[in-house]
Design an enzyme around this catalytic site. Structure first.
Site, PDB file in Angstrom:
ATOM      1  N   ASP A 187       0.499   7.736   9.101  1.00 36.50           N
ATOM      2  CA  ASP A 187      -0.696   9.006   9.006  1.00 36.50           C
ATOM      3  C   ASP A 187      -0.511   9.610  10.544  1.00 36.50           C
ATOM      4  OD1 ASP A 187      -3.093   6.913   7.446  1.00 36.50           O
ATOM      5  OD2 ASP A 187      -1.377   8.204   6.499  1.00 36.50           O
TER       6      ASP A 187
ATOM      7  N   CYS B 208      -0.152  12.492  -5.851  1.00 33.53           N
ATOM      8  CA  CYS B 208      -0.610  13.907  -4.960  1.00 33.53           C
ATOM      9  C   CYS B 208       0.405  14.314  -4.489  1.00 33.53           C
ATOM     10  CB  CYS B 208      -1.803  13.222  -3.601  1.00 33.53           C
ATOM     11  SG  CYS B 208      -0.828  12.206  -2.589  1.00 33.53           S
TER      12      CYS B 208
ATOM     13  N   LYS C 152     -12.323   6.512   8.432  1.00 37.08           N
ATOM     14  CA  LYS C 152     -12.298   6.831   7.034  1.00 37.08           C
ATOM     15  C   LYS C 152     -11.652   5.611   5.945  1.00 37.08           C
ATOM     16  CE  LYS C 152      -9.098   9.661   5.178  1.00 37.08           C
ATOM     17  NZ  LYS C 152      -8.365   9.182   3.940  1.00 37.08           N
ATOM     18  N   ASN C 153     -10.817   5.064   6.333  1.00 39.69           N
ATOM     19  CA  ASN C 153     -10.003   4.159   5.637  1.00 39.69           C
ATOM     20  C   ASN C 153     -10.517   2.880   5.780  1.00 39.69           C
ATOM     21  OD1 ASN C 153      -8.356   6.456   5.006  1.00 39.69           O
ATOM     22  ND2 ASN C 153      -6.518   5.966   6.183  1.00 39.69           N
TER      23      ASN C 153
ATOM     24  N   ARG D  11     -11.103  16.150   4.710  1.00 42.33           N
ATOM     25  CA  ARG D  11     -11.324  15.106   3.998  1.00 42.33           C
ATOM     26  C   ARG D  11     -11.433  13.839   5.183  1.00 42.33           C
ATOM     27  NH1 ARG D  11      -7.423  14.115  -0.939  1.00 42.33           N
ATOM     28  NH2 ARG D  11      -8.544  12.095  -0.681  1.00 42.33           N
TER      29      ARG D  11
ATOM     30  N   ASP E  29       0.805  -0.290  -9.467  1.00 41.49           N
ATOM     31  CA  ASP E  29       1.263  -1.243  -9.969  1.00 41.49           C
ATOM     32  C   ASP E  29       0.871  -2.804  -9.378  1.00 41.49           C
ATOM     33  OD1 ASP E  29       3.179  -0.053  -8.547  1.00 41.49           O
ATOM     34  OD2 ASP E  29       4.528  -1.647  -8.809  1.00 41.49           O
ATOM     35  N   LEU E  30       0.887  -2.747  -7.936  1.00 40.04           N
ATOM     36  CA  LEU E  30       0.765  -3.730  -7.160  1.00 40.04           C
ATOM     37  C   LEU E  30      -0.801  -4.212  -7.541  1.00 40.04           C
ATOM     38  CD1 LEU E  30       2.924  -2.700  -4.102  1.00 40.04           C
ATOM     39  CD2 LEU E  30       3.472  -4.199  -6.054  1.00 40.04           C
TER      40      LEU E  30
ATOM     41  N   ARG F 293       2.386   7.655  -5.706  1.00 38.30           N
ATOM     42  CA  ARG F 293       1.105   6.830  -5.647  1.00 38.30           C
ATOM     43  C   ARG F 293       0.621   5.914  -6.795  1.00 38.30           C
ATOM     44  NH1 ARG F 293      -1.716   9.634  -1.276  1.00 38.30           N
ATOM     45  NH2 ARG F 293      -2.573   7.444  -0.634  1.00 38.30           N
ATOM     46  N   PRO F 294       1.813   4.915  -7.319  1.00 35.11           N
ATOM     47  CA  PRO F 294       1.495   4.195  -8.343  1.00 35.11           C
ATOM     48  C   PRO F 294       0.396   3.128  -7.970  1.00 35.11           C
ATOM     49  CG  PRO F 294       3.379   3.853  -7.559  1.00 35.11           C
ATOM     50  CD  PRO F 294       3.038   5.031  -6.764  1.00 35.11           C
TER      51      PRO F 294
HETATM   52  C1  EPZ Z   1      -3.576   3.973   2.410  1.00 25.31           C
HETATM   53  O1  EPZ Z   1      -3.296   4.725   1.227  1.00 25.31           O
HETATM   54  C2  EPZ Z   1      -4.031   4.974   3.356  1.00 25.31           C
HETATM   55  N1  EPZ Z   1      -5.472   5.535   2.452  1.00 25.31           N
HETATM   56  C3  EPZ Z   1      -3.382   6.222   3.672  1.00 25.31           C
HETATM   57  O2  EPZ Z   1      -3.970   7.126   4.430  1.00 25.31           O
HETATM   58  C4  EPZ Z   1      -2.202   5.642   4.373  1.00 25.31           C
HETATM   59  O3  EPZ Z   1      -1.236   6.665   4.658  1.00 25.31           O
HETATM   60  C5  EPZ Z   1      -1.713   4.519   3.538  1.00 25.31           C
HETATM   61  O4  EPZ Z   1      -2.506   3.415   3.072  1.00 25.31           O
HETATM   62  C6  EPZ Z   1      -0.405   3.862   4.152  1.00 25.31           C
HETATM   63  O5  EPZ Z   1      -0.827   3.415   5.500  1.00 25.31           O
HETATM   64  C7  EPZ Z   1      -6.766   4.909   2.523  1.00 25.31           C
HETATM   65  O6  EPZ Z   1      -6.542   3.824   3.045  1.00 25.31           O
HETATM   66  C8  EPZ Z   1      -7.808   5.630   1.811  1.00 25.31           C
HETATM   67  P1  EPZ Z   1      -0.520   2.158  -0.089  1.00 25.31           P
HETATM   68  P2  EPZ Z   1      -2.633   3.725   0.029  1.00 25.31           P
HETATM   69  O7  EPZ Z   1      -0.871   1.442  -1.191  1.00 25.31           O
HETATM   70  O8  EPZ Z   1      -3.506   2.527  -0.134  1.00 25.31           O
HETATM   71  C9  EPZ Z   1       3.429   2.368  -2.726  1.00 25.31           C
HETATM   72  C10 EPZ Z   1      -4.785   9.281   5.237  1.00 25.31           C
HETATM   73  O9  EPZ Z   1      -3.912  10.264   5.692  1.00 25.31           O
HETATM   74  N2  EPZ Z   1       2.528   1.703  -3.673  1.00 25.31           N
HETATM   75  O10 EPZ Z   1      -0.282   1.338   1.328  1.00 25.31           O
HETATM   76  O11 EPZ Z   1      -2.453   4.384  -1.081  1.00 25.31           O
HETATM   77  C11 EPZ Z   1       2.819   3.875  -2.759  1.00 25.31           C
HETATM   78  O12 EPZ Z   1       3.267   4.645  -3.667  1.00 25.31           O
HETATM   79  C12 EPZ Z   1      -4.230   8.482   3.953  1.00 25.31           C
HETATM   80  O13 EPZ Z   1      -5.678   8.820   5.655  1.00 25.31           O
HETATM   81  C13 EPZ Z   1       3.354   1.037  -4.865  1.00 25.31           C
HETATM   82  O14 EPZ Z   1       4.486   1.457  -5.166  1.00 25.31           O
HETATM   83  O15 EPZ Z   1      -1.234   3.406   0.526  1.00 25.31           O
HETATM   84  C14 EPZ Z   1       3.528   4.461  -1.322  1.00 25.31           C
HETATM   85  O16 EPZ Z   1       4.662   4.762  -1.210  1.00 25.31           O
HETATM   86  C15 EPZ Z   1      -2.776   9.050   3.452  1.00 25.31           C
HETATM   87  N3  EPZ Z   1       2.589   0.476  -5.768  1.00 25.31           N
HETATM   88  C16 EPZ Z   1       3.428   3.074  -0.446  1.00 25.31           C
HETATM   89  O17 EPZ Z   1       3.199   1.963  -1.311  1.00 25.31           O
HETATM   90  C17 EPZ Z   1       1.237   0.250  -5.685  1.00 25.31           C
HETATM   91  O18 EPZ Z   1       0.568  -0.483  -6.543  1.00 25.31           O
HETATM   92  C18 EPZ Z   1       2.181   3.005   0.643  1.00 25.31           C
HETATM   93  O19 EPZ Z   1       0.949   2.949  -0.216  1.00 25.31           O
HETATM   94  C19 EPZ Z   1       0.675   1.054  -4.482  1.00 25.31           C
HETATM   95  C20 EPZ Z   1       1.459   1.387  -3.405  1.00 25.31           C
END
Ligand code: EPZ
Length: 426
Positions: A311, A119, A24-25, A403, A127-128, A124-125
Site C-alpha cells: 500500500d 477490482c 481504515k484497515n 475511500r 479461496d483462502l 482478488r479471489p
Molecule cells: C488487505 O486487502 C488490505 N485491505 C489492502 O489494502 C492491502 O493492500 C492488502 O491487504 C495487502 O496488504 C483491507 O485491509 C481492507 P490479501 P486483502 O487477502 O485482504 C491473494 C488499501 O489500499 N488472495 O492479503 O484483500 C490476493 O488476490 C487496500 O487499503 C488469494 O489468492 O489482501 C492478493 O493477490 C488495497 N486468495 C494477495 O492474496 C484469497 O483467498 C493479497 O491479498 C485471498 C487473497
C-alpha cells in the site's frame, strides 16, 4: 456527467503538522466483528471515510443499529442478526464486506454473501477464506455469484489451518469465525499485519483467547460468550507513511502526529537506505532532518508484513522520481498495481515497467498534467506529485482517494497546499 476531481497548483511552500487518523484497515474488520455477539459497543478513533459509510450501510442491512457519537466515534447496538444476506450491490462497493461471513458463521448460523469480484489492482479471489471456513466445519457452496455458508452442527469446530498465503482478509475472516468455535484452532502462516493484531486485541478485550499475534502462528481457544466493549482503533500506518513521503518531498517542513515506527519498520529502513534522516521531537512528532536533493534511489520488493507494504509502493514511487539515480520496485502482492505509472509518466516521470518490476529514473521536477487515480494509494501518489509540480494538475476519480484518506484536500490546504475539490465533466 461530472465527477469530483482535485485541482492542485504545485510549487507552493507546504508547512505545518499533519495528524494521522485511525486505521481504515483496522476499522473495517473491527466494525464487522461486532456482528459476533449481542450487546452494545463503542468504537473510537474511527476515520471519517467513504468505506466506513459504505460498511455502516451494510451492517445496518444485516440488523445492527449504528449511532454516530461524533466525527470519529460510533455506538453499535447488536440485538441479533436480522438478515443473513450481504448483497452484491453493497459487497461490490467494498470487498472487505466479505468479512461479514466470519462472524455470521461463528454463531453457528447461515450466511449468504456475494463474491466480492475483482477490482483494478487484481482478481482478488477469496479461496483462502473459504478453505478456512471449511476446515472449521462450515459447509460452503457457491451459486449465482453468492457464497452460501452453513454450520450444520450448529457450532464450528476448532482445527489446524495452514494458509497457502498470508492473506490479510482470509486471516481476519478465519480469526473471527474461530473465536467461538468448540476447542482450539491453530492457524499457521497467518498474516502478521498490525491491523490484524488490533483486531485480535479488540476480540481479546471482549474475552476471546487469542495468542501469538504478529508471529505468523496464532492459537485460538474457543469461548462460549464474548462481552461487547469500547475500543479505540490504532492509527493508520499507511496514511502515516504517505505523510512521511510528503514531508521528505518538502525537506521536513511538515511534521507528522501519529507515526508508530514499530508498524513501519521495513518502510523506514528503505527510506533510510535512500538517505532519510529523521527524529521524534519532545511532543512525539515525526520530523524529517534530511534534504531530498541529498537522497538516492534504492530497490524495493513488496511483501507481506513485516516486509515492505504494497500500500506504500505507489507513494514511494513518487518520491523515487525525485531523488538522484535509479530505483526499482518489484510488486509481488497484486498482479496489476502499477496503473499509476502511466499517470506519473504523463507528469514527466521516467518509469519503465517490465512485468511486475518498475524501473524509476530520477527527474528534476514533475510537470503538471491531467491524470486519473486508479486506486486509493495510486491517487495519493498523484496528489503528492502534483504538490511538487510546476503548474496546475487535475487528479480525476478522487472517489478512490476519499475511500482511504480523511478529507485529504482540507488537511493539505491547512498546511499551505493549493488544492481544491472541483467537478470535472467526463
Ligand atoms: C488487505 O486487502 C488490505 N485491505 C489492502 O489494502 C492491502 O493492500 C492488502 O491487504 C495487502 O496488504 C483491507 O485491509 C481492507 P490479501 P486483502 O487477502 O485482504 C491473494 C488499501 O489500499 N488472495 O492479503 O484483500 C490476493 O488476490 C487496500 O487499503 C488469494 O489468492 O489482501 C492478493 O493477490 C488495497 N486468495 C494477495 O492474496 C484469497 O483467498 C493479497 O491479498 C485471498 C487473497
Amino acid at each position: 456527467m461530472s465527477v469530483e476531481a482535485f485541482r492542485i497548483v504545485g510549487g507552493k511552500k507546504i508547512e505545518g503538522t499533519l495528524k494521522v487518523e485511525g486505521s481504515k484497515n483496522a476499522s473495517l474488520p473491527i466494525f464487522i466483528a461486532t456482528l459476533i455477539e449481542k450487546g452494545v459497543y463503542v468504537l473510537k478513533n474511527v476515520p471519517s471515510l467513504m468505506d466506513i459509510r459504505t460498511l455502516i450501510k451494510l451492517l445496518e442491512s444485516l440488523g445492527l443499529t449504528i449511532e454516530k457519537l461524533d466525527e470519529n466515534s460510533y455506538k453499535i447496538i447488536n440485538d441479533g442478526i436480522k438478515n443473513i444476506e450481504a448483497s452484491y450491490e453493497l459487497v461490490k462497493k467494498m470487498r472487505a464486506s466479505f468479512l461479514v461471513m466470519g462472524p455470521m458463521l461463528a454463531n453457528g448460523g447461515k450466511a449468504k454473501v456475494s463474491l466480492p469480484g475483482g477490482c483494478a489492482i487484481g482478481a482478488r479471489p477469496v479461496d483462502l477464506h473459504l478453505k478456512g471456513f471449511e476446515a472449521l466445519g462450515a459447509k460452503i457452496s457457491i451459486d449465482h455469484g453468492y457464497v452460501q455458508g452453513e454450520v450444520e452442527k450448529g457450532y464450528l469446530q476448532g482445527s489446524k489451518i495452514i494458509l497457502d498465503f498470508p492473506s490479510v482478509g482470509a486471516s481476519e475472516n478465519i480469526i473471527i469465525a474461530a473465536v467461538k468455535a468448540k476447542g482450539k484452532t491453530v492457524i499457521e502462516n497467518i498474516a502478521r499485519e498490525p491491523e490484524i493484531t488490533d483486531l485480535c486485541n479488540f476480540l481479546n478485550k471482549m474475552g476471546a483467547k487469542i495468542s501469538g499475534m504478529g508471529t505468523g502462528r496464532l492459537e485460538i481457544e474457543g469461548v462460549e460468550k464474548l462481552i461487547p466493549c469500547e475500543y479505540s482503533i490504532m492509527p493508520d500506518r499507511i496514511v502515516a507513511g504517505t505523510f512521511i513521503i510528503a514531508s521528505i518531498m518538502f525537506n521536513g517542513t511538515i511534521k507528522i502526529d501519529g507515526v508508530e515506527p514499530e508498524c513501519l519498520e521495513s518502510f523506514l529502513v528503505k527510506l533510510s537506505e535512500m538517505g532519510l534522516q529523521y527524529e521524534f521531537d519532545s511532543n512525539g512528532l515525526f520530523i524529517v532532518k534530511s534534504k531530498i536533493e541529498d537522497m538516492t534511489g534504492t530497490k524495493v520488493t513488496t511483501m507481506p508484513y513485516p516486509g515492505f507494504p504494497t500500500d506504500l509502493q505507489s507513494p514511494l514511487m513518487t518520491l523515487m522520481c525525485l531523488v538522484n539515480g535509479t530505483s526499482e520496485i518489484k510488486e509481488t502482492i497484486f498482479e496489476n498495481r502499477f496503473m499509476h505509472v502511466p499517470e506519473l509518466n504523463r507528469m514527466g516521470a521516467n518509469i519503465i515497467v517490465e512485468k511486475n518490476i518498475a524501473i524509476i529514473k530520477g527527474i528534476k521536477e514533475f510537470s503538471a498534467a491531467k491524470v486519473m487515480a486508479s486506486d486509493l494509494r495510486a491517487g495519493a501518489a498523484l496528489v503528492l506529485a502534483a504538490l511538487k509540480s510546476d503548474g496546475e494538475t487535475i487528479v480525476n476519480r478522487i472517489y478512490h482517494i476519499d475511500r482511504g484518506y480523511e478529507s485529504l484536500e482540507v488537511r493539505l490546504r491547512a498546511v499551505g497546499g493549493n488544492i481544491s475539490r472541483i467537478k470535472e465533466e467526463i
